[in-house]
Write a protein that holds these residues in place. Sequence first.
Motif, mmCIF file in Angstrom:
data_model
loop_
_atom_site.group_PDB
_atom_site.id
_atom_site.type_symbol
_atom_site.label_atom_id
_atom_site.label_comp_id
_atom_site.label_asym_id
_atom_site.label_seq_id
_atom_site.Cartn_x
_atom_site.Cartn_y
_atom_site.Cartn_z
ATOM 1 N N ILE A 110 45.424 45.131 35.086
ATOM 2 C CA ILE A 110 45.626 43.502 35.271
ATOM 3 C C ILE A 110 44.544 44.113 37.025
ATOM 4 C CG2 ILE A 110 47.299 41.687 36.379
ATOM 5 C CD1 ILE A 110 49.500 42.620 34.261
ATOM 6 N N LEU A 111 44.986 44.919 38.324
ATOM 7 C CA LEU A 111 44.552 44.601 39.168
ATOM 8 C C LEU A 111 42.843 44.913 39.109
ATOM 9 C CD1 LEU A 111 46.718 48.278 40.703
ATOM 10 C CD2 LEU A 111 46.710 45.358 41.335
ATOM 11 N N ILE A 112 42.222 45.514 37.999
ATOM 12 C CA ILE A 112 41.120 45.291 37.262
ATOM 13 C C ILE A 112 40.330 44.051 37.133
ATOM 14 C CG2 ILE A 112 38.979 45.699 35.965
ATOM 15 C CD1 ILE A 112 40.261 49.028 35.983
ATOM 16 N N ILE A 137 53.207 49.916 30.368
ATOM 17 C CA ILE A 137 53.137 49.011 31.532
ATOM 18 C C ILE A 137 52.218 50.094 33.069
ATOM 19 C CG2 ILE A 137 55.052 48.733 33.840
ATOM 20 C CD1 ILE A 137 56.662 48.524 31.914
ATOM 21 N N VAL A 138 51.704 51.290 33.068
ATOM 22 C CA VAL A 138 51.387 51.786 33.655
ATOM 23 C C VAL A 138 49.465 51.487 33.428
ATOM 24 C CG1 VAL A 138 50.294 54.029 34.424
ATOM 25 C CG2 VAL A 138 52.897 53.633 34.785
ATOM 26 N N PHE A 139 48.754 51.305 32.154
ATOM 27 C CA PHE A 139 47.798 51.216 31.823
ATOM 28 C C PHE A 139 47.492 49.515 31.899
ATOM 29 C CE2 PHE A 139 48.340 54.770 28.249
ATOM 30 C CZ PHE A 139 47.673 55.886 29.425
ATOM 31 N N PHE A 199 46.360 39.354 30.364
ATOM 32 C CA PHE A 199 46.438 40.621 30.271
ATOM 33 C C PHE A 199 48.044 40.688 30.827
ATOM 34 C CE2 PHE A 199 41.999 39.844 30.972
ATOM 35 C CZ PHE A 199 41.015 41.446 30.476
ATOM 36 N N VAL A 200 48.710 39.519 30.854
ATOM 37 C CA VAL A 200 49.803 39.813 31.658
ATOM 38 C C VAL A 200 50.497 39.728 30.457
ATOM 39 C CG1 VAL A 200 52.263 38.598 32.868
ATOM 40 C CG2 VAL A 200 49.476 38.199 33.663
ATOM 41 N N GLN A 201 50.120 38.465 29.487
ATOM 42 C CA GLN A 201 50.751 39.100 28.157
ATOM 43 C C GLN A 201 51.377 39.736 27.402
ATOM 44 O OE1 GLN A 201 48.742 35.444 25.319
ATOM 45 N NE2 GLN A 201 48.991 34.656 27.236
ATOM 46 N N ASN A 230 44.573 43.832 24.288
ATOM 47 C CA ASN A 230 43.830 43.283 25.323
ATOM 48 C C ASN A 230 42.869 42.186 24.331
ATOM 49 O OD1 ASN A 230 44.967 43.505 27.918
ATOM 50 N ND2 ASN A 230 45.278 45.622 27.395
ATOM 51 N N LEU A 231 42.220 43.181 23.522
ATOM 52 C CA LEU A 231 41.080 43.134 22.406
ATOM 53 C C LEU A 231 41.507 41.887 21.632
ATOM 54 C CD1 LEU A 231 39.554 46.819 21.928
ATOM 55 C CD2 LEU A 231 38.954 45.356 23.358
#
Length: 364
Positions: A236-238, A229-231, A50-52, A113-114
């Motif tokens: 990442i928070l989730i 970046i927002v999404f 997710f950070v990538q 992400n997928l």
Amino acid sequence: IHKICIHSERNKRYDIFFFQAEDGIRDAQESRGLGDVYKRQVEAFSNHSFVQALTMFLGEFLCIIAYGFLLFVPSFRQSEAKALREAEAAGKNINFNYFLAAIPAFCDTVTSNLQFLALHMISASVYQILKGGVVLTTALFAYMFMKRKYYTHHYAGLGLVVIGMGLVGLNSVLFSEKSSSNKNPLVAIILLILSLLSSGTQFVVEEKIFDKNFASPIEVVGFEGFFGIVFSTIVILIASSISCVGPDCNEGYYESFQTACDAIFTDGHLLFLVIAGLLSIAFFNFFGLTVTKNINSVVRAILDITRTVFVWGYNLIDGAEKFYFLQFIGFIILILGNLIYNEIVIIPGLDKYTRKRLGKAKLL
């Protein structure tokens, strides 16, 4: 850097420069983002999918800064003013709503992400085969939502592209070393198929945006990066709040932003790769959107998977890749399909509805 000369439907010639941003450091295999690069170079960062994805959007956001600097260049302002007048004369909306960029940014977030998750569960060879399907989803959605007409040479080109990618992937299956990366292939395949749907949607939505609105590609990429970046931050928070158990977890959770940052800033080589990746991704996405704006989304999808050929050639010269005849044939077919679809190579019997023949018919 790769230069490709393309003639659009408007009979304009475009010199498109592609930077191998996302998978050029790895062996000749495709990747949507920097995940493969990091996985190969620094094991500590390999599980931070997710950070990538976030770093990819940071690279796109750099285009906003570049656009701000370009506004101080007189020739650029003149070019933009001329393009604005032409767009207004063509009936396009010149007051572009930049919130529209959130739609392709959301699709890109889903795709990235997928695919990052799938890459942890399946071998890179199978990953590569399935990822080439973006040409088919893009062509299908362009037919459904853009009402694009396809003729015999288009179908032939698309078919050859799929066959070429299949041979390249088959070569990887037959000759690659056995790996333990096939952890959950069924789930990975499902994730990849879903990612192809979102990726095809992204390409077609971007084409639709440029078809109806006046906007500079570099500006749109920047805003896509902002919304991405927002999404990604939300994702990442989730992920950082969901606990997990296993080797792919980060401090007991699916993601840990802190450990990802520690991996980056404690390894100079990885930090260099991240910075280089940010810059190259900015260029790559800008040129990709330029193709979408001036030609169409299907051509962009075909060129997107054709990048593998350049990586393979470089790796052969560098000694990082072995030569396999099956792989070579696959790349030849892939290139041929690309050239036939774009009417650079005309096959007798398949040229009835090419732009050249249709243009002559109008003159008669």
